[in-house]
Design a protein around this motif. Structure first.
Motif, mmCIF file in Angstrom:
data_model
loop_
_atom_site.group_PDB
_atom_site.id
_atom_site.type_symbol
_atom_site.label_atom_id
_atom_site.label_comp_id
_atom_site.label_asym_id
_atom_site.label_seq_id
_atom_site.Cartn_x
_atom_site.Cartn_y
_atom_site.Cartn_z
ATOM 1 N N LEU A 43 0.834 -1.204 0.000
ATOM 2 C CA LEU A 43 0.000 0.000 0.000
ATOM 3 C C LEU A 43 0.874 1.261 0.000
ATOM 4 C CD1 LEU A 43 -2.550 -1.233 2.686
ATOM 5 C CD2 LEU A 43 -3.050 -0.934 0.258
ATOM 6 N N ASP A 44 2.020 1.188 -0.647
ATOM 7 C CA ASP A 44 2.932 2.323 -0.690
ATOM 8 C C ASP A 44 2.286 3.527 -1.378
ATOM 9 O OD1 ASP A 44 4.823 0.608 0.388
ATOM 10 O OD2 ASP A 44 5.703 0.126 -1.562
ATOM 11 N N ASP A 45 2.689 4.713 -0.930
ATOM 12 C CA ASP A 45 2.309 5.966 -1.594
ATOM 13 C C ASP A 45 0.800 6.127 -1.727
ATOM 14 O OD1 ASP A 45 5.033 6.871 -2.049
ATOM 15 O OD2 ASP A 45 5.161 5.249 -3.506
ATOM 16 N N ASN A 46 0.119 6.020 -0.596
ATOM 17 C CA ASN A 46 -1.298 6.329 -0.504
ATOM 18 C C ASN A 46 -1.477 7.447 0.524
ATOM 19 O OD1 ASN A 46 -3.361 4.497 -2.086
ATOM 20 N ND2 ASN A 46 -1.631 3.166 -1.583
ATOM 21 N N LEU A 47 -2.645 7.534 1.125
ATOM 22 C CA LEU A 47 -2.942 8.617 2.075
ATOM 23 C C LEU A 47 -3.328 8.047 3.444
ATOM 24 C CD1 LEU A 47 -5.104 10.882 -0.305
ATOM 25 C CD2 LEU A 47 -2.647 11.053 0.166
ATOM 26 N N LEU A 48 -2.769 6.913 3.799
ATOM 27 C CA LEU A 48 -3.130 6.242 5.048
ATOM 28 C C LEU A 48 -2.590 7.004 6.254
ATOM 29 C CD1 LEU A 48 -2.286 2.563 4.028
ATOM 30 C CD2 LEU A 48 -4.482 3.755 3.808
ATOM 31 N N GLN A 49 -3.452 7.223 7.246
ATOM 32 C CA GLN A 49 -3.034 7.849 8.495
ATOM 33 C C GLN A 49 -2.941 6.831 9.630
ATOM 34 O OE1 GLN A 49 -4.868 11.583 9.542
ATOM 35 N NE2 GLN A 49 -5.405 12.029 7.420
ATOM 36 N N GLU A 50 -3.491 5.648 9.394
ATOM 37 C CA GLU A 50 -3.420 4.589 10.396
ATOM 38 C C GLU A 50 -3.674 3.239 9.732
ATOM 39 O OE1 GLU A 50 -6.457 5.302 13.264
ATOM 40 O OE2 GLU A 50 -8.102 4.898 11.884
ATOM 41 N N LEU A 51 -3.269 2.193 10.432
ATOM 42 C CA LEU A 51 -3.578 0.832 10.014
ATOM 43 C C LEU A 51 -4.592 0.260 10.987
ATOM 44 C CD1 LEU A 51 -0.021 -0.591 9.163
ATOM 45 C CD2 LEU A 51 -1.722 0.342 7.587
ATOM 46 N N PRO A 52 -5.562 -0.517 10.498
ATOM 47 C CA PRO A 52 -6.585 -1.061 11.397
ATOM 48 C C PRO A 52 -6.027 -2.142 12.308
ATOM 49 C CG PRO A 52 -6.828 -1.995 9.209
ATOM 50 C CD PRO A 52 -5.773 -0.931 9.097
ATOM 51 N N GLU A 53 -6.616 -2.282 13.480
ATOM 52 C CA GLU A 53 -6.194 -3.316 14.421
ATOM 53 C C GLU A 53 -6.331 -4.714 13.810
ATOM 54 O OE1 GLU A 53 -4.965 -3.438 17.513
ATOM 55 O OE2 GLU A 53 -4.785 -1.278 17.787
ATOM 56 N N GLU A 54 -7.332 -4.883 12.945
ATOM 57 C CA GLU A 54 -7.575 -6.222 12.409
ATOM 58 C C GLU A 54 -6.489 -6.682 11.446
ATOM 59 O OE1 GLU A 54 -10.812 -6.895 9.642
ATOM 60 O OE2 GLU A 54 -11.087 -4.745 9.421
ATOM 61 N N ILE A 55 -5.553 -5.816 11.127
ATOM 62 C CA ILE A 55 -4.466 -6.242 10.248
ATOM 63 C C ILE A 55 -3.660 -7.352 10.908
ATOM 64 C CG2 ILE A 55 -2.616 -4.661 11.007
ATOM 65 C CD1 ILE A 55 -2.171 -4.191 7.918
ATOM 66 N N GLY A 56 -3.679 -7.375 12.232
ATOM 67 C CA GLY A 56 -2.974 -8.417 12.965
ATOM 68 C C GLY A 56 -3.572 -9.794 12.801
ATOM 69 N N GLN A 57 -4.748 -9.891 12.161
ATOM 70 C CA GLN A 57 -5.399 -11.182 11.937
ATOM 71 C C GLN A 57 -4.912 -11.864 10.656
ATOM 72 O OE1 GLN A 57 -9.684 -10.708 12.125
ATOM 73 N NE2 GLN A 57 -9.536 -9.272 13.823
ATOM 74 N N LEU A 58 -4.086 -11.173 9.888
ATOM 75 C CA LEU A 58 -3.593 -11.743 8.634
ATOM 76 C C LEU A 58 -2.429 -12.691 8.950
ATOM 77 C CD1 LEU A 58 -3.659 -8.486 6.474
ATOM 78 C CD2 LEU A 58 -5.333 -10.348 6.453
#
Length: 281
Positions: free
Chosen positions: A110-125
């Protein structure tokens, strides 16, 4: 006669009447190969027709478009292994529910986007091996990132990170951590738990010191890069554990030379900047 010609003769791709046929061909190709290539097409959203090929899809690359959001149907792609969405305008990393449903995902870019945070659920991957979110607006990483038990490479360079979470120390398979060009003032001692970490890139931050826990604990660490940081070479060399790290670093260098690799004029990189004295007159 005119109707026969209209039906039988091939149509140009830009002919509006050919679009349904082209779309059908594209969907068939997606379903057959499992690969979706949608780079550089000026897309504002992912096509809804992707959902029809969902069971077969393994790779989606929609980099360099104008995507601002991801469709909810993306979570139905349970066989998806690689999702590459660099160079868009995304403000949300994943649609709700993706963490528990994209169970085959190994690469998320997800390089070079406008993300200000990552969701907590990313840890489920749990199968994710590479996570790259370089060039966004992240100020912190969620503690849940420690749940990425298969993670081998984490790229968070060119953000606004002020800290790295201690939970990163739980990513036992992590081999590469790239956090260059952020606003980090310290390295968590918890990273010393990363026994497989080989490369730690922290150039262009505000780091003054390296915890002994990292130099001692990261027993596979061979590359530590702190260029552009205020840390002084003498202070680094006096840090407990530096001798052991330095032996590994030199061993890697010797193996590169023995393998015949060309390093130009750089030689063995110390990983830190030394002040250059002004030339004598």
């Amino acid at each position: 006669m005119g109707n026969c010609l209209d039906i039988c003769l091939p149509r140009k791709p830009d002919d509006p009447r050919a679009r349904p046929y082209v779309q059908l061909q594209r969907q068939q190709a997606w379903a057959k190969t499992g690969i979706v290539g949608l780079r550089d097409q000026g897309l504002k959203e992912l096509p809804a027709s992707l959902a029809e090929a969902a069971p077969a899809l393994k790779v989606i690359d929609a980099s360099n478009n104008r995507l601002t959001a991801l469709p909810a149907f993306l979570v139905t792609f349970s066989g998806l292994q690689r999702l590459v969405l660099a160079g868009n305008q995304l403000t949300v990393a994943l649609p709700s529910g993706a963490g528990s449903r994209l169970t085959a995902l190994k690469m998320l870019v997800l390089d070079d986007n406008l993300l200000q945070e990552l969701p907590e659920e990313i840890g489920q991957l749990k199968r994710l091996e590479r996570l790259s979110v370089s060039g966004n607006r992240l100020h912190a990483l969620p503690p849940a990132i420690g749940g990425l038990e298969s993670l081998q490479a984490l790229v968070v360079s060119r953000n606004a990170l002020e800290t790295l979470p201690d939970e990163l120390g739980s990513c036992a398979r992590l081999e590469e951590l790239d956090a260059q060009s952020n606003d980090l003032a310290a390295i968590p001692a918890a990273l010393g738990q990363l026994k497989r970490l080989k490369m730690l890139q922290l150039d262009n931050n505000r780091i003054f010191a390296v915890p002994p826990d990292v130099l001692y604990g990261c027993t596979a660490l061979q590359t530590l890069s702190l260029h552009g940081c205020p840390i002084k070479p003498d202070d680094l060399q006096e840090t407990p554990g530096f001798k052991e790290f330095d032996e590994r670093r030199k061993s890697k260098y010797d193996k590169v030379i023995a393998g015949g690799a060309l390093l130009g004029n750089r030689g063995l990189d110390e990983g830190v900047d030394r002040e250059v004295s002004p030339p004598r007159r």
